[in-house]
Design an enzyme around this catalytic site. Structure first.
Site, PDB file in Angstrom:
ATOM      1  N   LYS A 172       0.781  -1.253   0.056  1.00  6.25           N
ATOM      2  CA  LYS A 172      -0.039   0.132  -0.283  1.00  6.25           C
ATOM      3  C   LYS A 172       1.009   1.446  -0.066  1.00  6.25           C
ATOM      4  CE  LYS A 172      -3.761  -0.125   2.498  1.00  6.25           C
ATOM      5  NZ  LYS A 172      -4.884  -0.048   1.516  1.00  6.25           N
TER       6      LYS A 172
HETATM    7  N1  PMP Z   1      -7.017  -3.671  -3.286  1.00  2.00           N
HETATM    8  C1  PMP Z   1      -6.612  -2.256  -2.874  1.00  2.00           C
HETATM    9  C2  PMP Z   1      -6.058  -1.330  -3.983  1.00  2.00           C
HETATM   10  C3  PMP Z   1      -6.776  -1.792  -1.607  1.00  2.00           C
HETATM   11  O1  PMP Z   1      -6.283  -0.608  -1.312  1.00  2.00           O
HETATM   12  C4  PMP Z   1      -7.257  -2.801  -0.773  1.00  2.00           C
HETATM   13  C5  PMP Z   1      -7.493  -2.380   0.887  1.00  2.00           C
HETATM   14  N2  PMP Z   1      -6.260  -2.347   1.539  1.00  2.00           N
HETATM   15  C6  PMP Z   1      -7.498  -4.059  -0.807  1.00  2.00           C
HETATM   16  C7  PMP Z   1      -7.304  -4.437  -2.151  1.00  2.00           C
HETATM   17  C8  PMP Z   1      -7.995  -5.135   0.095  1.00  2.00           C
HETATM   18  O2  PMP Z   1      -6.722  -5.381   0.894  1.00  2.00           O
HETATM   19  P1  PMP Z   1      -6.929  -5.917   2.473  1.00  2.00           P
HETATM   20  O3  PMP Z   1      -7.996  -6.802   2.409  1.00  2.00           O
HETATM   21  O4  PMP Z   1      -5.723  -6.316   2.757  1.00  2.00           O
HETATM   22  O5  PMP Z   1      -7.682  -4.504   3.285  1.00  2.00           O
END
Ligand code: PMP
Length: 312
Positions: free
Chosen positions: A157
């Site tokens: 991220k």
């Molecule tokens: N894709 C993106 C681009 C995101 O920002 C997120 C949120 N973190 C997710 C997928 C989902 O990831 P996670 O389940 O780890 O929150």
């Protein structure tokens, strides 16, 4: 509201209003940061706030730090401990969102590099309810494409990468939709602006592979495991075309903020019969039980933070 709002900033727990960076901070100009989004779910019966898959979030964050050549003076264990301590100090008795950020804290601009720049880590929390405003999403395919590993690695991220998500989400919302679905540069379905994507087709649960420009979501891996383990579903990672989404029986998006949210329409076409399907419904129920700390089998994913008693 939390009784007192603290942040972890420059190595200390400080009142939120004291956690400030200068305008010449490298990360502010170039997006040289990596963050996480973590949820804490309040369980009133157990008088505890359960932080979901805390360790996995910090493992992803520290991997991102390696990519951005950031040395932060904390191990994954330290980061988990700091997080639990911050939550306890804030005294939350409600659902929260936890935002750690590792960033290039060097106070110099006009410097397009990663090396020899100091980095720091900060952490904040906010009370948090629903992220998406509906349980039945109407989405559109974005005109923006998800970047791939050849341009900006999507595996972490990284703050700068979120311009892509923000362009897509803005376009979708201003056109009257709830969320954007992004394709990658090979025309494969990648993910939502802030969520991973799943579809149900012929009884199988299908999600794009890691190579299709997705963030390896922690909710994604949770749902894959739970679908196999609890519903005995066949779960497949495979390319998905936009047309396949149009003919899917069910679709849903997953993310820490978004939980598991069904998508019932894409580009003005109903998915299935346009209502929330049985597999989405079943998975959603199990998921909420798990993240709330109410399923004994999955308690290893839930780290309890018990609020500190107010000083008497
Ligand atoms: N894709 C993106 C681009 C995101 O920002 C997120 C949120 N973190 C997710 C997928 C989902 O990831 P996670 O389940 O780890 O929150």
């Amino acid at each position: 509201m939390s009784p007192t709002s603290y942040a972890f900033f420059e190595g200390d727990f400080v009142p939120m209003e004291e956690a400030k960076v200068g305008i010449d901070t490298h990360a502010l100009h170039y997006g040289t940061g990596v963050f996480e989004g973590i949820r804490g779910n309040w369980n009133a019966e157990k008088e505890a706030l359960y932080v979901f898959r805390l360790r996995e979030h910090y493992e992803r964050l520290t991997q991102g730090c390696r990519l951005l050549m950031m040395d932060i003076p904390y191990s994954v264990d330290d980061l988990c401990d700091i997080t639990i301590e911050l939550i306890r100090r804030c005294g939350y008795k409600q659902d929260i969102y936890i935002r750690p950020l590792a960033y290039k804290s060097a106070r110099l601009i006009a410097n397009l590099k990663l090396h020899e720049l100091e980095s720091d880590f900060c952490l904040m929390t906010i009370p948090f309810g629903d992220y998406l405003e509906t349980d039945a999403l109407r989405c559109c395919t974005s005109t923006w494409r998800r970047p791939d590993d050849r341009s900006i690695p999507p595996h972490f991220k990284m703050t700068g990468v979120y311009i892509n998500s923000i362009l897509a989400k803005t376009e979708a919302v201003l056109a009257g939709f709830d969320e954007a679905i992004l394709l990658n540069s090979d025309d494969h379905v990648s993910e939502g602006a802030g969520e991973n994507l799943f579809m149900v087709l012929d009884g199988k649960l299908i999600t794009p592979p890691l190579g299709d420009g997705i963030l390896p979501g922690i909710t994604r891996s949770t749902i894959m495991e739970v679908a196999r383990e609890e519903l005995r579903l066949e779960v497949v990672e495979s390319h998905i075309s936009r047309t396949e989404l149009y003919i899917a029986d069910e679709c849903f998006l997953t993310g820490t903020a978004a939980h598991l949210t069904p998508m019932v329409e894409l580009d003005n076409r109903k998915i299935g019969d346009g209502s929330v399907g049985p597999i989405s419904k079943a998975l959603r129920e199990i998921y909420f039980e798990i993240v709330g700390g109410n399923n004994p089998k999955y308690m290893h994913w839930c780290t309890p933070a018990v609020p500190k008693a107010p000083a008497s």
